[in-house]
Design an enzyme around this catalytic site. Sequence first.
Site, PDB file in Angstrom:
ATOM      1  N   SER A   1     -40.747 -82.374 -71.392  1.00 12.93           N
ATOM      2  CA  SER A   1     -40.131 -83.003 -72.453  1.00 12.93           C
ATOM      3  C   SER A   1     -40.736 -82.834 -73.825  1.00 12.93           C
ATOM      4  CB  SER A   1     -40.442 -84.799 -71.829  1.00 12.93           C
ATOM      5  OG  SER A   1     -39.511 -85.438 -72.624  1.00 12.93           O
TER       6      SER A   1
ATOM      7  N   ASP B   1     -29.581 -83.464 -67.279  1.00 13.31           N
ATOM      8  CA  ASP B   1     -30.891 -84.418 -68.056  1.00 13.31           C
ATOM      9  C   ASP B   1     -30.644 -85.338 -69.093  1.00 13.31           C
ATOM     10  OD1 ASP B   1     -33.333 -85.100 -69.406  1.00 13.31           O
ATOM     11  OD2 ASP B   1     -34.194 -83.102 -68.550  1.00 13.31           O
TER      12      ASP B   1
ATOM     13  N   HIS C   1     -34.587 -86.119 -65.082  1.00  8.45           N
ATOM     14  CA  HIS C   1     -35.284 -85.557 -66.287  1.00  8.45           C
ATOM     15  C   HIS C   1     -36.612 -84.527 -65.826  1.00  8.45           C
ATOM     16  CE1 HIS C   1     -36.851 -85.092 -70.344  1.00  8.45           C
ATOM     17  NE2 HIS C   1     -37.973 -85.698 -70.202  1.00  8.45           N
TER      18      HIS C   1
END
Length: 529
Positions: free
Chosen positions: A241, A471, A499
Amino acid sequence: MSRVFARITRSVQVRGRVVLAGVAALTLTAAGCTTGSGDPGADGTAAAPGTTAAQPAANLSRFYEQTPKWGACDDVQPETQGSQCTWLEVPIDYASPDAGTTKLRVLKVPATGTAKGSLLVNPGGPGGSAVDYANMADWIVTGQIRRSFDVVGFDPRGVGRSEPIVCLDDVKTDEMLGADPTPDDEAEYQQMIEASKQFGQACESKYPKLLPHVSTVDAARDMDVLRSVLGDEQLTYLGKSYGTFLGATYAGLFPQRVGRLVLDGAIAPDLTNDQMNLGQAVGFETATRAYVQDCISDGNCPLGGEVEAGLTKLRDMLKQLDTNPVPVTGDARVTKLTEGWATLGLARAMYDETAWGGLTDALRQLEGGDGTDLFELAKQYADRSSDGKYGGNIMQVISAVNCLDRGAQPQDFTQMQQLGQEFAQKAPTWGPFLVYGSTTCAHWPVPATGQPEKITADGAAPIVVVGTTRDPATPYEWAQQLASQLSSGTLITYDGDGHTAYMRSNSCVDSAVDKYLLEGTPPKEDLRC
């Protein structure tokens, strides 16, 4: 204050276990380490193509050559046997290294076999604790990676245990997260702006020296100091991320020191604020549509039997909470589920498809006028316990970092309404919420030091980028964008939900990443899993 989902890894599903970024305070023990490759001198500290970093002062040797004192951790609950902790001293301002320092908490889980070196990890945020994340080494990487690497995490400046930026107390944080996230008129919008200003002023008042120096460029420079202190000639790194942005920034600054970098759930560094907010809105919309379809397929879905009607009903439920919050039970302080809390609960479930069943139960309960279960999901997202205490500072420091990385211009309510209509056309559920994602940064008291721009990292070794097709937080297109911009980028595509992809029960992704980390061999071009 407007909230931004951008760059948060709230949860990572690893081999059947959910690891919440920045959640538990975990503990560990320690051993020794060698010093590394010394002062960077002139071979990598200047801004490389695709960064805006200023040239720092040359006298950084004392930081690069410090000897870590590993020992037992008194501030982390034990999770992986044999973990060790130390502190890393770094300059607050790399341009003026003699003007003051700050200390960063570091945790190492030694390899179970003969170590090839260190694998630095970061779970996302900005604001997720990499100390806690590394402490979960047995769950965040495979057994063969554990045998071959010391898994190391450091809490970036302002995060977790590294002089954490906490501008509001728990009560004020509750008020911030529970506030109306979708202002209906000029008066409500001004309330949002005023709350944003008060939040920024509180941060500036409490952290006048540190606040201007918590950017991703600062964290990337800290990471290079740590690389040297650990004794590694090149950086081996797993970032998820926001951690992909940190890794890409490092590669842009220090391309010759790039070893094996894995960037999973990628952020494209040249996105503007509006592009980032819209991209996330579309990403969450895609994930929510997939959830509603799954809910219907399972049967007895509280949203009905048709996807579009189900999405409409979900939006109506959120809208009703704007004016008519419903009761929650079992919490020390919060008694009502507001639209703000409900949106966070919904977002929490979109990060991980294993939470979809719980979301369905929560929506069924909400239909009956009880918001307790949806509030429980919101508390997971915010790393908040039922006694009203927050386990980390991710919900506050995220703004401090993001607002330095890319500033935002103030806009009036008419402009926001127009932009909101554009967002809503592409993301009817999430657009009206995320259109306000830059409100805080538009009124931040410290000027931005970065700006959106491509990072090419010319001269770096192969860098592996991983993207998940559905995602919600870091849309797949961002991974494609980053992989194409990096001169040595290679893309792994995971066709799935949730994710990030590595260690989320996809052996194809895991095997390709492991082979790269162990052998330095990137996967074949455009590998799809």
